[in-house]
Design a protein around this motif. Structure first.
Motif, PDB file in Angstrom:
ATOM      1  N   VAL A  66       0.805  -1.214   0.000  1.00 16.28           N
ATOM      2  CA  VAL A  66       0.000   0.000   0.000  1.00 16.28           C
ATOM      3  C   VAL A  66       0.841   1.268   0.000  1.00 16.28           C
ATOM      4  CG1 VAL A  66      -2.019  -1.069   1.040  1.00 16.28           C
ATOM      5  CG2 VAL A  66      -0.236  -0.118   2.519  1.00 16.28           C
ATOM      6  N   SER A  67       2.024   1.236   0.596  1.00 21.93           N
ATOM      7  CA  SER A  67       2.845   2.443   0.663  1.00 21.93           C
ATOM      8  C   SER A  67       3.208   2.935  -0.738  1.00 21.93           C
ATOM      9  CB  SER A  67       4.115   2.175   1.474  1.00 21.93           C
ATOM     10  OG  SER A  67       3.800   1.917   2.816  1.00 21.93           O
ATOM     11  N   SER A  68       3.596   2.018  -1.610  1.00 21.03           N
ATOM     12  CA  SER A  68       3.951   2.425  -2.970  1.00 21.03           C
ATOM     13  C   SER A  68       2.724   2.903  -3.729  1.00 21.03           C
ATOM     14  CB  SER A  68       4.612   1.258  -3.713  1.00 21.03           C
ATOM     15  OG  SER A  68       3.743   0.139  -3.773  1.00 21.03           O
ATOM     16  N   ASP A  69       1.569   2.279  -3.475  1.00 17.78           N
ATOM     17  CA  ASP A  69       0.336   2.719  -4.120  1.00 17.78           C
ATOM     18  C   ASP A  69       0.012   4.159  -3.734  1.00 17.78           C
ATOM     19  OD1 ASP A  69       0.118   0.246  -5.208  1.00 17.78           O
ATOM     20  OD2 ASP A  69      -1.516  -0.437  -3.938  1.00 17.78           O
ATOM     21  N   LYS A  91      -6.171  13.051   3.419  1.00 15.03           N
ATOM     22  CA  LYS A  91      -6.640  12.413   4.656  1.00 15.03           C
ATOM     23  C   LYS A  91      -7.144  11.000   4.359  1.00 15.03           C
ATOM     24  CE  LYS A  91      -5.852  16.126   7.105  1.00 15.03           C
ATOM     25  NZ  LYS A  91      -5.275  16.986   6.049  1.00 15.03           N
ATOM     26  N   ALA A  92      -7.899  10.860   3.271  1.00 15.86           N
ATOM     27  CA  ALA A  92      -8.425   9.546   2.914  1.00 15.86           C
ATOM     28  C   ALA A  92      -7.295   8.563   2.623  1.00 15.86           C
ATOM     29  CB  ALA A  92      -9.347   9.670   1.710  1.00 15.86           C
ATOM     30  N   LEU A  93      -6.311   8.990   1.871  1.00 15.74           N
ATOM     31  CA  LEU A  93      -5.198   8.111   1.519  1.00 15.74           C
ATOM     32  C   LEU A  93      -4.375   7.696   2.730  1.00 15.74           C
ATOM     33  CD1 LEU A  93      -3.949   9.823  -1.778  1.00 15.74           C
ATOM     34  CD2 LEU A  93      -5.178   7.659  -1.583  1.00 15.74           C
ATOM     35  N   SER A  94      -4.389   8.501   3.770  1.00 18.47           N
ATOM     36  CA  SER A  94      -3.583   8.192   4.953  1.00 18.47           C
ATOM     37  C   SER A  94      -4.057   6.930   5.673  1.00 18.47           C
ATOM     38  CB  SER A  94      -3.599   9.377   5.935  1.00 18.47           C
ATOM     39  OG  SER A  94      -4.865   9.495   6.584  1.00 18.47           O
ATOM     40  N   VAL A 208     -10.597   5.664  -3.682  1.00 19.62           N
ATOM     41  CA  VAL A 208     -10.171   5.221  -2.355  1.00 19.62           C
ATOM     42  C   VAL A 208     -11.438   5.024  -1.535  1.00 19.62           C
ATOM     43  CG1 VAL A 208      -9.782   7.620  -1.578  1.00 19.62           C
ATOM     44  CG2 VAL A 208      -8.748   5.710  -0.325  1.00 19.62           C
ATOM     45  N   HIS A 209     -11.585   3.832  -0.964  1.00 16.57           N
ATOM     46  CA  HIS A 209     -12.812   3.514  -0.233  1.00 16.57           C
ATOM     47  C   HIS A 209     -12.544   2.419   0.786  1.00 16.57           C
ATOM     48  CE1 HIS A 209     -13.720  -0.011  -3.093  1.00 16.57           C
ATOM     49  NE2 HIS A 209     -12.726   0.634  -3.676  1.00 16.57           N
ATOM     50  N   CYS A 210     -13.401   2.352   1.780  1.00 13.29           N
ATOM     51  CA  CYS A 210     -13.302   1.335   2.821  1.00 13.29           C
ATOM     52  C   CYS A 210     -14.286   0.228   2.475  1.00 13.29           C
ATOM     53  CB  CYS A 210     -13.616   1.938   4.194  1.00 13.29           C
ATOM     54  SG  CYS A 210     -13.216   0.833   5.569  1.00 13.29           S
ATOM     55  N   ILE A 220      -7.371   1.292  -2.645  1.00 12.25           N
ATOM     56  CA  ILE A 220      -7.434   2.091  -3.867  1.00 12.25           C
ATOM     57  C   ILE A 220      -7.739   1.120  -5.004  1.00 12.25           C
ATOM     58  CG2 ILE A 220      -6.194   3.615  -5.445  1.00 12.25           C
ATOM     59  CD1 ILE A 220      -4.324   4.287  -3.067  1.00 12.25           C
ATOM     60  N   THR A 221      -8.837   1.359  -5.720  1.00  7.43           N
ATOM     61  CA  THR A 221      -9.217   0.467  -6.814  1.00  7.43           C
ATOM     62  C   THR A 221      -9.678   1.297  -8.015  1.00  7.43           C
ATOM     63  OG1 THR A 221     -11.573   0.304  -6.223  1.00  7.43           O
ATOM     64  CG2 THR A 221     -10.050  -1.221  -5.115  1.00  7.43           C
TER      65      THR A 221
END
Length: 237
Positions: A66-69, A91-94, A208-210, A220-221
């Motif tokens: 996920v870090s590279s994404d 904020k969402a990406l964090s 980006v979604h939960c 992230i999709t």
């Protein structure tokens, strides 16, 4: 154990050398529960958690990429992106790969919520997980609420206390073709929602979604399944 020996350099000079040997042993979850005298309630929660071994394994593997994404998405944000949109997306990406999906999970905190990751019973009705124990986190609308709340320094809750349908109602519907980074996307039946965070190499939207399912975390999709786009009133007011 410690092994000690005297090392002679010459007839008048020597020094003492000590080797420390440490034996490391491990205990599985049940052995630890015995060592720490878990109560019946704690044991019930432990058994429920152990039943989700495949899910937990998936989360560990997910953390490796996920870090590279996130870095790639952040670097590709439009240079002229409005600051309020950029803040929401950042904020969402964090939280990508860091917070579990939890049916009914909400949080209005400025930053990390210490309740995330704590084993808790799902009490909200309407899910196959209702009544089971899960690591606490956010559902899809709770994730979006948190991102906007944090980005606005605690001044704005986009659902105004509701869920996905309420978030959609607080947006102006736009076409997916006209959607921008920071806008929201929804399943047509309001069963799921996410935040547009960029585009892929082919120009397709990245969301980006939960989400629940195999990943059970913030991901992230591409935009598969998302049929409606909405522009939050937050950006317009």
């Amino acid at each position: 154990r410690v092994d000690t020996r005297v090392i002679m350099i010459d007839e008048e000079t020597s020094y003492i050398e000590k080797d420390l040997y440490i034996q490391i042993t491990s205990k599985d979850a049940l052995e630890q529960s015995s060592s720490y005298h878990f109560s019946k309630r704690q044991m019930d929660a432990l058994y429920e958690l152990l039943s989700q071994k495949i899910l937990l394994s998936g989360l560990i593997q997910n953390a490796s990429f996920v870090s590279s994404d996130i870095k790639a998405v952040m670097q590709s944000l439009p240079e002229n992106l409005e600051l309020d949109r950029k803040s929401v997306v950042e904020k969402a990406l964090s939280l990508v790969g860091k917070v579990n999906y939890f049916w009914g999970g909400k949080s209005l905190t400025l930053g990390w919520d210490d309740n995330w990751g704590v084993l808790r019973k799902v009490t909200a009705e309407g899910s196959p997980t209702t009544g089971t124990y899960r690591l606490y986190g956010l559902d899809c609308s709770g994730f979006i609420d948190w991102a906007f709340f944090y980005a606005s320094s605690g001044e704005y809750v986009i659902s105004k206390g509701g869920g996905v349908a309420a978030q959609r109602a607080n947006c102006i519907e736009i076409s997916l073709e006209n959607a921008q980074v920071g806008d929201l996307v929804f399943y047509e039946d309001n069963s799921h929602a996410g935040i547009i965070c960029g585009t892929d190499d082919n120009g397709g939207l990245l969301i980006v979604h939960c989400t629940s399912g195999d990943t059970n975390t913030v991901v992230i999709t591409n935009s598969t399944g998302f049929a409606i786009a909405g522009r939050p009133q937050y950006y317009i007011n």
